[in-house]
Structure formats: C-alpha cells, structure tokens
Write an enzyme that holds these catalytic residues in place. Sequence first.
Site, PDB file in Angstrom:
ATOM      1  N   ASP A  83      63.568  56.205 -89.809  1.00 61.29           N
ATOM      2  CA  ASP A  83      63.666  55.816 -88.407  1.00 61.29           C
ATOM      3  C   ASP A  83      64.962  54.996 -88.256  1.00 61.29           C
ATOM      4  O   ASP A  83      65.660  54.707 -89.229  1.00 61.29           O
ATOM      5  CB  ASP A  83      62.421  55.040 -87.964  1.00 61.29           C
TER       6      ASP A  83
HETATM    7  C1  BGC Z   1      61.890  55.102 -82.694  1.00 64.92           C
HETATM    8  C2  BGC Z   1      61.742  56.563 -83.010  1.00 64.92           C
HETATM    9  C3  BGC Z   1      62.849  57.359 -82.383  1.00 64.92           C
HETATM   10  C4  BGC Z   1      64.174  56.795 -82.847  1.00 64.92           C
HETATM   11  C5  BGC Z   1      65.380  57.548 -82.322  1.00 64.92           C
HETATM   12  C6  BGC Z   1      63.303  54.597 -82.962  1.00 64.92           C
HETATM   13  O1  BGC Z   1      63.487  53.305 -82.500  1.00 64.92           O
HETATM   14  O2  BGC Z   1      60.962  54.362 -83.444  1.00 64.92           O
HETATM   15  O3  BGC Z   1      60.483  57.015 -82.562  1.00 64.92           O
HETATM   16  O4  BGC Z   1      62.707  58.709 -82.705  1.00 64.92           O
HETATM   17  O5  BGC Z   1      64.267  55.452 -82.435  1.00 64.92           O
HETATM   18  O6  BGC Z   1      65.550  57.369 -80.978  1.00 64.92           O
END
Ligand code: BGC
Length: 693
Positions: free
Chosen positions: A260
């Site tokens: 993530d």
């Molecule tokens: C979130 C994810 C997301 C990623 C990219 C993160 O902060 O937890 O769910 O896919 O950002 O935007």
Amino acid sequence: MKNLLKEMTIEEKLGQLIQIPPFFYIKDLKDELYGPAVELGLSKEQIFMTGSVLGIGSPEEMIEVQKTYLENNRHKIPLVFMADIIHGYETIFPIPLALAGSFNKDLVKKVAEISAKEAQTSGIHVTYSPMGDISREPRWGRIMESFGEDPHLNYILNYQMVKGYQGSSIKDEGSLAASFKHFAAYGLSEAGRDYNTVDLSEYSFKQYFAQGYLGAIDAGAKMAMTSFNTFEGIPATMNEKLIQKILKKDFGFEGLIISDYNGVRETITHGISENDKEAALNSFKAGLDIEMVSATYMKELKEEFESGRLPIELLDERVLKVLKFKEELGLFDNPYKGASRIKHDQIVLSSKNLEFALKAANESIVLLQNNNNILPLSKEQKIFLAGPNANETDLNGAWSWHGSRTNNETLYNILNNNDLLTSVEKCDVIVYFGGEKSNESGEAKSKTNINFNESQLNEIIELKKYNKPIILINSSGRPIILTNVIKHTDSILQTWFLGTKSAEAIYQTLYGINNPSAKLPVTFPQKIGQIPIYYNHLPTGRPKGSLYNEYVSYYIDSSNEPLFNFGFGLSYSNFKYLSLSISKDIIKGDEEVILTVNVKNESNRAGYEIDQLYIYDPFAKISRPVKELKDFRKVWFEENEEKKISFKINKEMFKYYDQNLNYRVDDGQIILYVGTSSNKTLEQKIIFVGGDK
Ligand code: BGC
C-alpha cells in the site's frame, strides 16, 4: 521477455518494481502528489526506469505520460497504469457497503464491468479493487469500502467484482486487472481507528476474515495489495508468513503483490526496519513484488544484487513477473490500450450506464422502519423537505475521484420539478434528508461517536410539532446508531451513498416506483458500547437465559441486541415464511439434500425478497457461531404470489478450521435456518454422517 531481461541493468530491473504518481513524468500533473511522494528523490534517469503509475486523470494525460516515458526508456517497456476505481469511474455506483445490501451477484458484477469499460477509456489497466476486508467496525471509516461483516457474502461479492473487472481476458480493451486488497485483516483495526494494530488468530483469519480475499483469488485476481497493519506483530508489507505461506502456499495466489501507499517505508515507523535499506530488504525477502510510492528497492537493493549478497535470480523472477503481466495486458502491442477521448465521450456517463447506476442505487436502499405503511407515498401526497442533504449534490461517497457532483441532481430539484413540494403546514408528510456527508467516511475517517447527529435530531424533534408523519432518509458510509431518532420517526430509509443517481433512486423509492429490497450487510448497534457487535458471534458459556441468574453475558445498562440485525430490511410487500421442509433428514458423505421454503407475498405489491440460509453446528471441535450465512436467493414475487424456494445442502457448508488449522467436518446435528433476516428464521434440524475422525 527473457531476452529483454538479459539486456536490462540491475537498476532498470529494480525500476520495474517501483510505482510512482504521474507528476514525476510530466511536471504539470501535480494533483496526485502528497505526503511521502514528495521526497522520492529519484534522478531523471531513474524516473524513466520505473515500472508503473498510480492514478491518472484522463486519456490525454495517460497518452502524454506514456509517450514521454517511452521516448525516454531505453528498452521501450511500457508503463502500466493503476488506480483506485472502487465504485465506478465517472458514472458512480453505490458504495460497496450499499451494493452488498442488494445481495445481487449479477448486479455487482455488472457494476465492475461498467467501471472497467469507463476507466479503460482513460488508459487505466489495473484497479485497486475489490476490498476484501471484512469489517465489524462501524467506527472505521473504510467500512464503506467493504461488503460488510459476513464471510460468505464477502466471498461471493469479491468473486463477482473480479469477474466483472477482468472479463474474459485482461488483454481485451475495456477490461481491468483486479488488485484485491488489503491483505490482510485491515478491517479489524483496533477500536476502529484507521491503520491501527490488528490482532487475531490464524484459525479465525482463515475461517472468517480471509473469505473476501479468497473470493477474489478464486475468481483469478491478478494482483494483491498488502495492508498497512501488522499481522502477528509484523507489518503485512514485510510479513513473510503472511505472503509466502498463507497467501501463496495456502491460498495458491500466483499474481503480483504490491504494497500500500509508502507501506515499505512504514515498516520503519512500525518499529521493525531501522532504515530504508532494511525496509527494502525485509519487504523484498518477504515476497513483496512492487512498492507503491517509495523507491527503496531501487535506491537500496542495487548494491545487494551487484555484490551477490542477494541472488540475482530472485530479482529476475520478480521482474519477469512484472514484464509478463504487461505482456498479458497487451501493453507491448499497444502501450496506449483503451485511452481515447472519442471512446471516453461515448462510453463514460452514457445513458445506459446511468440507467444501470439508477438500478443499482434502487437495489441498495434499505427500508428500516415503516410504521402504518407511511411509505410508499401516492402521487397526491405532498412533501415538506428538510435536512442538510436535501440540497446536496455530493451523494457519491468517498473513493469516487472521477465522479463529479456536477453530474448529480439534488432530491430537492427532483421533487420540485415534479411539483411534489409544499410548505410544512400544507404537507402530507415531512421528509428529513440527513445523516453523514460524503466526506465523513472513507480512509482516515474514523469516528468515536456514530450516534445520529444531535443537531439533526433536534431539528426532527422540532418538526414534530406539525403533527405530520416524519420520514428520515439517512445517508451514511457506515452503520449509524439510530436509537435516539427512531422514536421520533415513522419511516426510515437507509440510503448510504448511492452515487450519481442517488437523488433519483430516493425519489423513486419514496413514491413506490421502486419497492425497496436491500438488506443490511452489517449490524446496526443499539449503543456504541456494544461494538464490536455482529450476528455470527460464538455462543459463550453463559448466554442469557442460562442458569446463573445475573451472572450471564449481558450488559447491566443495555440489552445485547442490536437495533437492526444483519440481513434485516423491509419491503413495501409483505413476505410471510410459511414452512420449511427437507428432502431427507440425514446427509451422508457427499450427498446433497434439498431444503425448501414456502414464501408468500401477502400484499398487492410485487417485489424482491432476499431469502437467507443460515446454519448452526451446535457441537464441534471448536465453538461455532450461533448463525452463519451459507446461501441466499433474491427472488421476485408478483402480488400475492406464493413460491417454493430451494437450497442445496451439502457438507461443504459444515466445514471449518479447528485449532490446528485442519479444515474439517464432523458427524452430528446441524441446524438449518431460512428467513427474511438473521434473527427471523424458520428452522430445520438434520444429521450429518461421514465426517472426519
Ligand atoms: C489506500 C489504498 C489505495 C492506495 C492508492 C492507500 O492510502 O489504503 O486502498 O489503493 O492508497 O490510492
């Protein structure tokens, strides 16, 4: 691909394992830049070695970024574009939690299909969806992205979502590869505070909390994203047991694994990696293929591979996976796949897509209360409309980046255009459109107070002096505790965030053009102190009603019961469950028996009913939940129609993980329940013979 690999330097190979925002290739695209992305510290040469992009705004931007990149990349390896397409691209569908309430597999699949078609016109290739995180935590803002608390429903809907996105091949224009997330157990953040510690047993994980991910894996999802949280004390991003043993070996996942946002470097703040180098080493060794918005692999691992401290074969294997993925997506043949302004304008927000968005919104509305059948209204009945959402266009909900509120109507405008509004003195009913605003749920939107908003409550109490029936429309991205307001209302529609067609769906439901059919995919507590509260809990040694007088599992200041159970939802029709019967009351080995329920629509209004099948295994090697959803049917009933609905029962439904993580099934009694919600069921006992010893 192997020849290409041979021509690449170690640095170029590492670049394929890095994902950065589009800004770095084209400096004007600043929008996506926040937080740690600012300090990536890559040289211009390194930027043009990276492998993938996070987020893109339009076909023109995608084409520009890809073109610039290819002009600067020595091997002409195309970038792959990934983004969060969660519940629609520009046509916004209901939030996942709302969609779950539709209990409609085909509908959820089609939502993903349309989302993919729209997003592909901007050249996006991968979506970070579905979110398989099962959650029992209404304080957690991201519960809106989940399919709720139930393992079976999560399995089914994650499966459908992946099928919808990926279509028959991810090479096809108009399909997206699905990256399910957040592996693992992110929905269990302690106290509902986002990014917080998660602690659970492996048996519980496999039995319940992994089911959403398993649905995505079984549907063939191409990628997985690790979660921010720790699992057994180690951040998921660098958790070897979680990635190598559970995800790859036990669950058989063979796709790419991405962190993530800045997850690799966060292993430092988690207190495990001491610096970037350790963060990179820990994550790489654990099996993480791609790091999102950090560049530690490129900056820290080059030396390790050059010196031979890390075997180059390991790197080649990872890079080959990425290159093959790009090939599978068809990007070597056409790096701009899908991106087209002309197609964008034809497909995005098309009348067909909007029509489906309205259907999805209608099927996601839950009728929670309807005293004296106040709803539906007849055309002659006029409304006085109040509440903070009455004039609101933003009913899209979080994670709808490309959905513009300018595409949305307000409930006020729709009712007004149909001449259905009048003054409070003259009206037949008062409709109060309250609840949360769209930005009150989503990532980092945890709350400690999820009671119905107090100032809205006071306005409703104030309106009672007019002695008119009060209908509450409650928008929210989470279960809201409605205990304080329900005694002042006659009718409640739970409308979540329904996307582009929110207001139209609410109007159609108020006036009976739509007969509400959705059920709650998550329990609505009666009091905050009951959290976590969920229907599939274990029995406890001292349930209420046992012989210990007051020394039982209860609260001295509240009942144990929620305000609304999982699976609950009313209809304008009136469904009666008449009888339950079974083809045989003993199941042997692999046999299948048929359970049949007789249901009648005792009303003059046609509608859908969602028939739910639950089981209980009263004696097993470990304590089993008092009820577990195992199947459901969404059935259309004409007015006054009676139908027989059948469920196939077999031993697969009775299997569970014991303490030693053996997946097993026992001889003995099973209780089957069928009904309109988890707490209103008919029951039938059967015996299973032929279980594991
Ligand atoms: C979130 C994810 C997301 C990623 C990219 C993160 O902060 O937890 O769910 O896919 O950002 O935007």
